[in-house]
Each structure stands twice: as structure tokens, then as C-alpha cells.
Design a protein around this motif. Structure first.
Motif, PDB file in Angstrom:
ATOM      1  N   GLY A  70      -3.802 -10.946  28.568  1.00 13.04           N
ATOM      2  CA  GLY A  70      -4.150  -9.818  29.419  1.00 13.04           C
ATOM      3  C   GLY A  70      -3.221  -8.649  29.215  1.00 13.04           C
ATOM      4  O   GLY A  70      -2.867  -8.289  28.101  1.00 13.04           O
ATOM      5  N   ALA A  71      -2.788  -8.051  30.316  1.00 17.95           N
ATOM      6  CA  ALA A  71      -1.961  -6.854  30.237  1.00 17.95           C
ATOM      7  C   ALA A  71      -0.593  -7.132  29.634  1.00 17.95           C
ATOM      8  O   ALA A  71       0.107  -6.220  29.229  1.00 17.95           O
ATOM      9  CB  ALA A  71      -1.791  -6.242  31.620  1.00 17.95           C
ATOM     10  N   ALA A  72      -0.193  -8.395  29.579  1.00 18.54           N
ATOM     11  CA  ALA A  72       1.122  -8.725  29.054  1.00 18.54           C
ATOM     12  C   ALA A  72       1.113  -8.968  27.551  1.00 18.54           C
ATOM     13  O   ALA A  72       2.115  -9.346  26.980  1.00 18.54           O
ATOM     14  CB  ALA A  72       1.675  -9.968  29.757  1.00 18.54           C
ATOM     15  N   ALA A  73      -0.016  -8.772  26.884  1.00 12.80           N
ATOM     16  CA  ALA A  73      -0.110  -9.065  25.459  1.00 12.80           C
ATOM     17  C   ALA A  73       0.769  -8.122  24.653  1.00 12.80           C
ATOM     18  O   ALA A  73       0.697  -6.918  24.805  1.00 12.80           O
ATOM     19  CB  ALA A  73      -1.555  -8.920  24.999  1.00 12.80           C
ATOM     20  N   PRO A  74       1.616  -8.661  23.780  1.00 13.19           N
ATOM     21  CA  PRO A  74       2.384  -7.792  22.892  1.00 13.19           C
ATOM     22  C   PRO A  74       1.465  -7.187  21.847  1.00 13.19           C
ATOM     23  O   PRO A  74       0.461  -7.782  21.466  1.00 13.19           O
ATOM     24  CB  PRO A  74       3.396  -8.746  22.250  1.00 13.19           C
ATOM     25  CG  PRO A  74       2.720 -10.076  22.288  1.00 13.19           C
ATOM     26  CD  PRO A  74       1.891 -10.079  23.555  1.00 13.19           C
ATOM     27  N   ALA A  75       1.806  -5.994  21.366  1.00  9.54           N
ATOM     28  CA  ALA A  75       0.910  -5.285  20.461  1.00  9.54           C
ATOM     29  C   ALA A  75       0.678  -6.030  19.165  1.00  9.54           C
ATOM     30  O   ALA A  75      -0.346  -5.858  18.524  1.00  9.54           O
ATOM     31  CB  ALA A  75       1.469  -3.894  20.177  1.00  9.54           C
ATOM     32  N   GLY A  76       1.644  -6.852  18.737  1.00 12.06           N
ATOM     33  CA  GLY A  76       1.486  -7.554  17.482  1.00 12.06           C
ATOM     34  C   GLY A  76       0.681  -8.827  17.593  1.00 12.06           C
ATOM     35  O   GLY A  76       0.445  -9.497  16.589  1.00 12.06           O
ATOM     36  N   ALA A  77       0.265  -9.228  18.802  1.00 17.69           N
ATOM     37  CA  ALA A  77      -0.499 -10.459  18.962  1.00 17.69           C
ATOM     38  C   ALA A  77      -1.813 -10.346  18.211  1.00 17.69           C
ATOM     39  O   ALA A  77      -2.415  -9.293  18.154  1.00 17.69           O
ATOM     40  CB  ALA A  77      -0.756 -10.731  20.440  1.00 17.69           C
ATOM     41  N   VAL A  78      -2.251 -11.461  17.660  1.00 22.68           N
ATOM     42  CA  VAL A  78      -3.481 -11.468  16.878  1.00 22.68           C
ATOM     43  C   VAL A  78      -4.659 -11.735  17.803  1.00 22.68           C
ATOM     44  O   VAL A  78      -4.684 -12.727  18.527  1.00 22.68           O
ATOM     45  CB  VAL A  78      -3.415 -12.541  15.778  1.00 22.68           C
ATOM     46  CG1 VAL A  78      -4.731 -12.597  14.998  1.00 22.68           C
ATOM     47  CG2 VAL A  78      -2.258 -12.252  14.833  1.00 22.68           C
ATOM     48  N   GLN A  79      -5.641 -10.874  17.740  1.00 25.06           N
ATOM     49  CA  GLN A  79      -6.805 -11.013  18.604  1.00 25.06           C
ATOM     50  C   GLN A  79      -7.673 -12.182  18.149  1.00 25.06           C
ATOM     51  O   GLN A  79      -7.801 -12.458  16.964  1.00 25.06           O
ATOM     52  CB  GLN A  79      -7.640  -9.729  18.565  1.00 25.06           C
ATOM     53  CG  GLN A  79      -6.918  -8.510  19.080  1.00 25.06           C
ATOM     54  CD  GLN A  79      -7.735  -7.237  18.877  1.00 25.06           C
ATOM     55  OE1 GLN A  79      -8.779  -7.263  18.255  1.00 25.06           O
ATOM     56  NE2 GLN A  79      -7.241  -6.137  19.415  1.00 25.06           N
ATOM     57  N   THR A  80      -8.281 -12.860  19.115  1.00 24.41           N
ATOM     58  CA  THR A  80      -9.319 -13.822  18.769  1.00 24.41           C
ATOM     59  C   THR A  80     -10.527 -13.057  18.240  1.00 24.41           C
ATOM     60  O   THR A  80     -10.647 -11.845  18.435  1.00 24.41           O
ATOM     61  CB  THR A  80      -9.748 -14.643  19.993  1.00 24.41           C
ATOM     62  OG1 THR A  80     -10.376 -13.770  20.930  1.00 24.41           O
ATOM     63  CG2 THR A  80      -8.562 -15.346  20.634  1.00 24.41           C
TER      64      THR A  80
END
Length: 388
Positions: A230-240
Motif C-alpha cells: 500500500g502506501a508504505a511501498a518503497p519505490a524500488g519494489a517490484v509490482q505484481t
């Protein structure tokens, strides 16, 4: 997954899994009859506007004007075509500025740029030097007409910089060339693009040192899939894949590109055209091809930058595919969607009940897509392992 894992995925088209088949099935458009003059028009504007801060040759070395020369056929080299070419190039420059979020530079300047550009679009008619731009810069620390800075941005370039000024001037020029319905539609497209960019910038702020060092490093959710953060996702996280598909249609400036096609070809389409199911389906395929082809050839540089909003990375991280398998799968998807786009456009173009401007728009989308596929596969912009 680091850069080395993606080595070869974004090489020359002949070495790319799925690349040769994709390019072989897509005819490359011939350059515009006045391609040289069109290149000079845009190059002179880049120099005069100062939008690149003096590094015009470095930017042009990436091959941007090759697409400008092929994207719109032989429509007259008048003010509308030149304006469309400027919008295409200026949006690339904006993309590079927004990429600050991925390559470790502070996002503050990019966030302020988004807000300043939105102010320009929301400012009404985009009048003369005392209109939208003048009012915008008057209220910006360091953004006065004399270019002096009061230091209010702590060393970060203020919104009243050359990029925002070039954007505002180009918007004013475009206002003089276009009907009200085009302007309203295009402004909405561009605001959506800016809003999405701002959303990613806000996510990127979570990577800033205080959060990263004090919280995220040891947070229990650091390996949680992107959509669960959610809102806490770091920008580098890979989207499903579902998360990617939900967001990618709004990401980037593909809807704006449809507006450039309309602008360049001198079309005056009613809003109802874009709500027609056949045109809506055509535009969806256009969006998919543009976004997916970009992902196919930019994965290496984006992986190096930690950018997780790439379908190839979604395939490898969340679908368990090896890099070469992911590349082949995405290449096949691009080929299938491109074929569908051309089929749908041909159906509209052959339908005698379709208005002439709608037929021209459908064929213009195909032309632009063909040029973009070949350009993306070969341009120096994507022939690098380094983040842009």
C-alpha cells in the motif's frame, strides 16, 4: 535482480529474444519528406529554450529525432506538426527528470516541477508573457523574470526553470493552433500523466535516508509483494502483474501521444469519438504496445536503477520466469498486441461509415506505433546498462 541478470535482454534487436520476430512483422515507416528541416526545427528549439541546460548534443545523440522524422508521415511541416514534435521531445525530457526517483537523486525538484506544470495547465488560456507563465513565476522564489534566486529552494532548481518556461510557452503556442475540445482533452491527459508521476515520486520519498535507515531496513514487510505494501511501498519494489496492469495504463504519456497524433495530422475529433467502443479498444491496444515495447527494451537500464515498474521484472519476480523466458513472453505479447492494433485500425479505415477524420486517426496511430517500435528497438537511448 541486478543488471547482470538482464544482460542481453535489451541488446540490439537482432540479439533480443522476440526482437527479430517483432521487428520483422512491423513495417518501418519511411522518414518524412522534410525530415531534415523537421530535425532542424526541433534542434533549434532545444537550443533556444535552454530546456536541456546546454547539453543538447548529448540528448540528440540518443536518437530522439529519428522518431520525430518517422512518426507522422508526410503531413505538412507546418506549426501543428512542429508543435507535436516539440511535445514528444519535451515529454522525454520530463521523463528523464522524473526518473530522478530511480537513480538516487533528490526527488524534491521533480516534485516541484510536476506541481508547476500542473499550474500551467490549470491556468486557463495560456496567454502572453504576463499571463499564465508570468503569474506562475511571480509567485515562485527565484522564479522572477530576471532569473535571480533568493535561495528559497535550498539549492534545488526552482519551478521557474527553463523546462517549465518551455512547457508554458509551448502550451500557449498550442492553444493558438487547436480547438477547445482538443485542449481540454489533452490537458486532462497531461494532468493524469503528471499526477501518476507525482504518485511515484511520493512513493520514492519513502526511500529517503531517515526512513530507509531507521525503518525500512529492518521492517518486517520489506519483502512483502508490492500490492500488499500500500502506501508504505518503497519505490524500488517490484509490482505484481495485476498491480502493473492496473497502473501502467495511466503511467507514462501514451494518451498524450494520441493527442500528438491528432495535433500533427490537423484533426478535430469530437469527444464522442474517444468514447466509441471501437476507438476505445484501439487506444487500449495502442497503450499496451507503447508501454510493453518500452519495457522490453529498457529493462536493463531500469533494473540498474532499481525501477520496479517494468513488466519483465514482474514476470521474473512474481511469475518465476527466468530473464530470457520473461523476455520471450513479453516479446510475444508485444507482437500479438501490435497485430491486433493493426487489425482494428484497418477495420476502422475500411469501414465506409467511419468519418474520414476517424479513419485518419486510426491509421495515424498505426504509423506512430510502427515508428516507435523500430525506434525503441534500435535507439541509443536504450542501448545502455546505466540508468538514464
Amino acid at each position: 535482480m541486478g543488471v547482470s541478470s538482464y544482460r542481453g535482454m535489451c541488446g540490439l534487436a537482432a540479439e533480443h529474444p522476440g526482437g527479430p520476430d517483432l521487428l520483422a512483422g512491423v513495417a518501418r515507416p519511411a522518414p518524412h519528406g522534410e525530415a531534415g528541416a523537421l530535425r532542424r526545427d526541433v534542434g533549434a528549439w532545444l537550443v533556444a529554450s535552454g530546456v536541456l541546460g546546454g547539453d543538447v548534443q548529448g540528448f540528440l545523440a540518443q536518437g530522439h529525432l529519428d522518431l520525430v522524422a518517422e512518426a507522422w508521415g508526410d503531413v505538412p511541416r507546418g506549426p501543428r506538426l512542429v508543435a507535436a514534435a516539440k511535445w514528444l521531445v519535451l515529454t522525454w525530457i520530463l521523463d528523464d527528470r522524473f526518473d530522478d526517483q530511480w537513480i538516487g537523486r533528490p526527488v524534491t525538484a521533480a516534485r516541484r516541477t510536476v506541481r508547476a506544470l500542473t499550474d500551467v495547465l490549470d491556468g486557463g488560456s495560456g496567454g502572453g508573457s504576463d499571463g499564465v507563465l508570468g503569474g506562475l513565476l511571480d509567485g515562485v522564489p527565484g522564479g522572477g523574470s530576471d532569473g535571480a534566486s533568493d535561495g528559497g529552494w535550498d539549492g534545488v532548481e526552482p519551478p521557474g526553470d527553463a523546462l517549465v518556461e518551455a512547457f508554458a510557452v509551448l502550451w500557449r503556442e498550442t492553444v493558438e493552433l487547436t480547438p477547445p475540445q482538443w485542449r481540454a482533452r489533452y490537458a486532462a491527459y497531461f494532468r493524469a500523466y503528471l499526477d501518476t508521476s507525482l504518485g511515484y515520486l511520493d512513493e520514492a520519498s519513502l526511500r529517503e535516508a531517515p526512513f530507509r535507515d531507521a525503518a525500512f531496513r529492518d521492517a518486517p514487510f520489506r519483502d512483502t509483494p508490492f500490492h500488499d505494501l500500500g502506501a508504505a511501498a518503497p519505490a524500488g519494489a517490484v509490482q505484481t502483474v495485476p498491480e502493473y496492469l492496473r497502473r501502467r495504463d495511466q503511467d507514462g504519456a501514451v494518451s498524450c501521444a494520441a493527442g500528438w497524433i491528432e495535433l500533427a495530422h490537423g484533426l478535430d475529433l469530437a469527444d464522442e469519438v474517444f468514447r466509441h467502443p471501437r476507438v476505445a479498444d484501439l487506444l487500449m491496444r495502442f497503450n499496451h504496445v507503447v508501454c510493453w515495447v518500452n519495457d522490453l527494451y529498457s529493462a536493463e537500464g531500469e533494473s540498474a536503477a532499481g525501477n520496479g515498474k517494468n513488466l519483465l521484472r514482474s514476470f521474473t519476480v512474481h511469475e518465476g520466469l527466468a530473464p530470457q523466458e520473461a523476455s520471450a513472453r513479453l516479446g510475444a505479447l508485444c507482437e500479438a498486441e501490435s497485430t491486433t492494433l493493426e487489425f482494428l485500425a484497418d477495420g476502422i479505415a475500411r469501414d465506409p461509415s467511419s468519418p474520414g477524420e476517424v479513419r485518419a486517426f486510426a491509421l495515424g496511430l498505426v504509423r506512430f506505433t510502427r515508428a516507435l517500435i523500430h525506434w525503441t528497438a534500435t535507439a541509443a537511448r536504450y542501448r545502455t546498462e546505466s540508468p538514464r
